[in-house]
Design a protein around this motif. Structure first.
Motif, PDB file in Angstrom:
ATOM      1  N   UNK A   1      40.541 -26.879  11.115  1.00  0.00           N
ATOM      2  CA  UNK A   1      39.849 -28.088  10.682  1.00  0.00           C
ATOM      3  C   UNK A   1      39.956 -29.263  11.628  1.00  0.00           C
ATOM      4  N   UNK A   2      40.562 -29.065  12.803  1.00  0.00           N
ATOM      5  CA  UNK A   2      40.718 -30.174  13.757  1.00  0.00           C
ATOM      6  C   UNK A   2      39.596 -30.209  14.794  1.00  0.00           C
ATOM      7  N   UNK A   3      38.609 -29.317  14.659  1.00  0.00           N
ATOM      8  CA  UNK A   3      37.474 -29.260  15.577  1.00  0.00           C
ATOM      9  C   UNK A   3      37.942 -29.090  17.026  1.00  0.00           C
ATOM     10  N   UNK A   4      38.864 -28.141  17.221  1.00  0.00           N
ATOM     11  CA  UNK A   4      39.465 -27.926  18.543  1.00  0.00           C
ATOM     12  C   UNK A   4      38.706 -26.893  19.360  1.00  0.00           C
ATOM     13  N   UNK A   5      38.481 -27.232  20.623  1.00  0.00           N
ATOM     14  CA  UNK A   5      37.943 -26.299  21.600  1.00  0.00           C
ATOM     15  C   UNK A   5      39.084 -26.063  22.585  1.00  0.00           C
ATOM     16  N   UNK A   6      39.492 -24.806  22.709  1.00  0.00           N
ATOM     17  CA  UNK A   6      40.672 -24.467  23.503  1.00  0.00           C
ATOM     18  C   UNK A   6      40.261 -23.736  24.767  1.00  0.00           C
ATOM     19  N   UNK A   7      40.879 -24.129  25.873  1.00  0.00           N
ATOM     20  CA  UNK A   7      40.669 -23.484  27.161  1.00  0.00           C
ATOM     21  C   UNK A   7      42.013 -22.957  27.629  1.00  0.00           C
ATOM     22  N   UNK A   8      42.040 -21.698  28.052  1.00  0.00           N
ATOM     23  CA  UNK A   8      43.276 -21.174  28.625  1.00  0.00           C
ATOM     24  C   UNK A   8      42.961 -20.264  29.797  1.00  0.00           C
ATOM     25  N   UNK A   9      43.910 -20.221  30.740  1.00  0.00           N
ATOM     26  CA  UNK A   9      43.797 -19.376  31.920  1.00  0.00           C
ATOM     27  C   UNK A   9      44.923 -18.355  31.860  1.00  0.00           C
ATOM     28  N   UNK A  10      44.567 -17.080  31.955  1.00  0.00           N
ATOM     29  CA  UNK A  10      45.602 -16.045  31.881  1.00  0.00           C
ATOM     30  C   UNK A  10      46.234 -15.808  33.246  1.00  0.00           C
ATOM     31  N   UNK A  11      47.153 -14.843  33.313  1.00  0.00           N
ATOM     32  CA  UNK A  11      47.878 -14.584  34.555  1.00  0.00           C
ATOM     33  C   UNK A  11      47.019 -13.941  35.645  1.00  0.00           C
ATOM     34  N   UNK A  12      45.793 -13.543  35.319  1.00  0.00           N
ATOM     35  CA  UNK A  12      44.854 -13.010  36.321  1.00  0.00           C
ATOM     36  C   UNK A  12      43.849 -14.081  36.750  1.00  0.00           C
ATOM     37  N   UNK A  13      44.123 -15.326  36.380  1.00  0.00           N
ATOM     38  CA  UNK A  13      43.275 -16.486  36.697  1.00  0.00           C
ATOM     39  C   UNK A  13      41.889 -16.409  36.078  1.00  0.00           C
ATOM     40  N   UNK A  14      41.771 -15.769  34.935  1.00  0.00           N
ATOM     41  CA  UNK A  14      40.518 -15.763  34.182  1.00  0.00           C
ATOM     42  C   UNK A  14      40.642 -16.849  33.130  1.00  0.00           C
ATOM     43  N   UNK A  15      39.673 -17.750  33.096  1.00  0.00           N
ATOM     44  CA  UNK A  15      39.701 -18.870  32.158  1.00  0.00           C
ATOM     45  C   UNK A  15      38.731 -18.625  31.018  1.00  0.00           C
ATOM     46  N   UNK A  16      39.221 -18.778  29.807  1.00  0.00           N
ATOM     47  CA  UNK A  16      38.433 -18.589  28.593  1.00  0.00           C
ATOM     48  C   UNK A  16      38.354 -19.909  27.835  1.00  0.00           C
ATOM     49  N   UNK A  17      37.231 -20.138  27.172  1.00  0.00           N
ATOM     50  CA  UNK A  17      37.062 -21.293  26.297  1.00  0.00           C
ATOM     51  C   UNK A  17      36.527 -20.786  24.963  1.00  0.00           C
ATOM     52  N   UNK A  18      37.088 -21.314  23.869  1.00  0.00           N
ATOM     53  CA  UNK A  18      36.642 -20.883  22.547  1.00  0.00           C
ATOM     54  C   UNK A  18      36.830 -21.986  21.531  1.00  0.00           C
ATOM     55  N   UNK A  19      36.023 -21.908  20.480  1.00  0.00           N
ATOM     56  CA  UNK A  19      36.103 -22.837  19.357  1.00  0.00           C
ATOM     57  C   UNK A  19      37.102 -22.263  18.354  1.00  0.00           C
ATOM     58  N   UNK A  20      38.231 -22.916  18.201  1.00  0.00           N
ATOM     59  CA  UNK A  20      39.308 -22.439  17.326  1.00  0.00           C
ATOM     60  C   UNK A  20      38.818 -22.180  15.908  1.00  0.00           C
ATOM     61  N   UNK A  21      38.119 -23.156  15.319  1.00  0.00           N
ATOM     62  CA  UNK A  21      37.681 -23.017  13.933  1.00  0.00           C
ATOM     63  C   UNK A  21      36.652 -21.910  13.751  1.00  0.00           C
ATOM     64  N   UNK A  22      35.774 -21.731  14.722  1.00  0.00           N
ATOM     65  CA  UNK A  22      34.764 -20.671  14.629  1.00  0.00           C
ATOM     66  C   UNK A  22      35.431 -19.292  14.632  1.00  0.00           C
TER      67      UNK A  22
END
Length: 78
Positions: free
Chosen positions: A19-40
């Motif tokens: 419910x915080x309307x968060x969009x999260x971005x993270x980069x894994x150990x292979x340097x691949x960056x993902x972005x996703x809508x937490x609530x979705x």
């Protein structure tokens, strides 16, 4: 509603972020960056998360390597 942008070192679904309307971005150990809508992702797979032992005990699910296979269609590679 304001979007809460977070940068982390792992994929995370956490009860405290619901419910915080968060969009999260993270980069894994292979340097691949993902972005996703937490609530979705949480609302789409709520039943699956709620039945996981880690989610019941720690109120969160994390993965430092990648987005879980069942969530990949809702996450985008940046």
């Amino acid at each position: 509603m304001k979007t809460n942008k977070l940068t982390t070192k792992r994929f995370v679904i956490r009860k405290s972020l619901i419910g915080t309307n968060s969009v999260i971005t993270f980069t894994n150990n292979k340097n691949i960056t993902y972005t996703y809508d937490h609530d979705e992702i949480y609302s789409t797979f709520q039943e699956k998360f709620e039945t996981m032992n880690c989610f019941q005990e720690y109120k969160s699910y994390t993965n430092s390597n990648t987005v879980p296979k069942f969530c990949r269609e809702l996450a985008e590679i940046v």
